[in-house]
Motif scaffolding. Structure first.
Motif, short mmCIF file in Angstrom:
data_model
loop_
_atom_site.label_atom_id
_atom_site.label_comp_id
_atom_site.label_asym_id
_atom_site.label_seq_id
_atom_site.Cartn_x
_atom_site.Cartn_y
_atom_site.Cartn_z
N ALA A 13 0.16 14.96 -26.31
CA ALA A 13 -1.26 14.68 -26.12
C ALA A 13 -1.70 13.46 -26.93
N VAL A 14 -1.32 13.39 -28.19
CA VAL A 14 -1.74 12.27 -29.05
C VAL A 14 -1.16 10.95 -28.56
N LEU A 15 0.12 10.93 -28.23
CA LEU A 15 0.74 9.69 -27.77
C LEU A 15 0.22 9.28 -26.39
N THR A 16 -0.07 10.25 -25.54
CA THR A 16 -0.65 9.94 -24.23
C THR A 16 -2.03 9.32 -24.40
N PHE A 17 -2.84 9.88 -25.29
CA PHE A 17 -4.15 9.29 -25.54
C PHE A 17 -4.04 7.90 -26.14
N ALA A 18 -3.03 7.66 -26.96
CA ALA A 18 -2.83 6.32 -27.51
C ALA A 18 -2.54 5.32 -26.39
N LEU A 19 -1.74 5.72 -25.41
CA LEU A 19 -1.47 4.84 -24.27
C LEU A 19 -2.70 4.69 -23.39
N LEU A 20 -3.48 5.76 -23.24
CA LEU A 20 -4.71 5.68 -22.45
C LEU A 20 -5.70 4.71 -23.08
N ILE A 21 -5.83 4.76 -24.39
CA ILE A 21 -6.76 3.87 -25.09
C ILE A 21 -6.32 2.42 -24.95
N SER A 22 -5.02 2.19 -24.85
CA SER A 22 -4.51 0.83 -24.74
C SER A 22 -4.65 0.25 -23.33
N GLY A 23 -5.11 1.07 -22.38
CA GLY A 23 -5.38 0.54 -21.04
C GLY A 23 -4.45 1.00 -19.94
N LEU A 24 -3.51 1.85 -20.23
CA LEU A 24 -2.60 2.36 -19.21
C LEU A 24 -3.26 3.53 -18.49
N ASP A 25 -2.95 3.71 -17.21
CA ASP A 25 -3.57 4.82 -16.47
C ASP A 25 -2.94 6.16 -16.88
N LEU A 26 -3.60 7.25 -16.48
CA LEU A 26 -3.20 8.60 -16.93
C LEU A 26 -1.80 8.97 -16.47
N LEU A 27 -1.49 8.73 -15.21
CA LEU A 27 -0.17 9.12 -14.70
C LEU A 27 0.96 8.35 -15.39
N SER A 28 0.76 7.06 -15.57
CA SER A 28 1.78 6.26 -16.25
C SER A 28 1.90 6.66 -17.72
N SER A 29 0.77 6.91 -18.38
CA SER A 29 0.79 7.29 -19.79
C SER A 29 1.51 8.60 -20.01
#
Length: 89
Positions: A13-29
């Motif tokens: 969850a934490v690493l996915t949110f880090a990728l989401l904040i950086s601009g990557l979409d949910l499925l890719s993150s």
């Protein structure tokens, strides 16, 4: 066992949110982090089988590297290294 499962999902969850904040979409993150932690290969969408992780910027690559490290070393082992009790002995 419950501690491992809790730390495993919280790490995802934490690493996915880090990728989401950086601009990557949910499925890719989500798929990139799950693939990195499990050392499973390609994810979905931007990091899928037809593309690669080369489309990620530096910050996103470092987040994936952190996921690979945690998956390889095991999450509990890394958590033990962060506890003060381990270093007192």
């Amino acid at each position: 066992m419950l501690a491992f499962i809790f730390l495993y999902f919280m790490t995802i969850a934490v690493l996915t949110f880090a990728l989401l904040i950086s601009g990557l979409d949910l499925l890719s993150s989500l798929s990139a982090i799950v693939a990195c932690i499990n050392n499973a290969g390609p994810g979905l969408n931007l990091v899928g089988p037809s593309t690669n992780y080369g489309t990620l910027n530096d910050f996103q690559s470092w987040v994936c590297i952190a996921g690979m490290f945690l998956g390889r070393v095991e999450i509990i082992t890394f958590a033990v290294l962060l506890t003060p009790t381990f270093w007192r002995k």
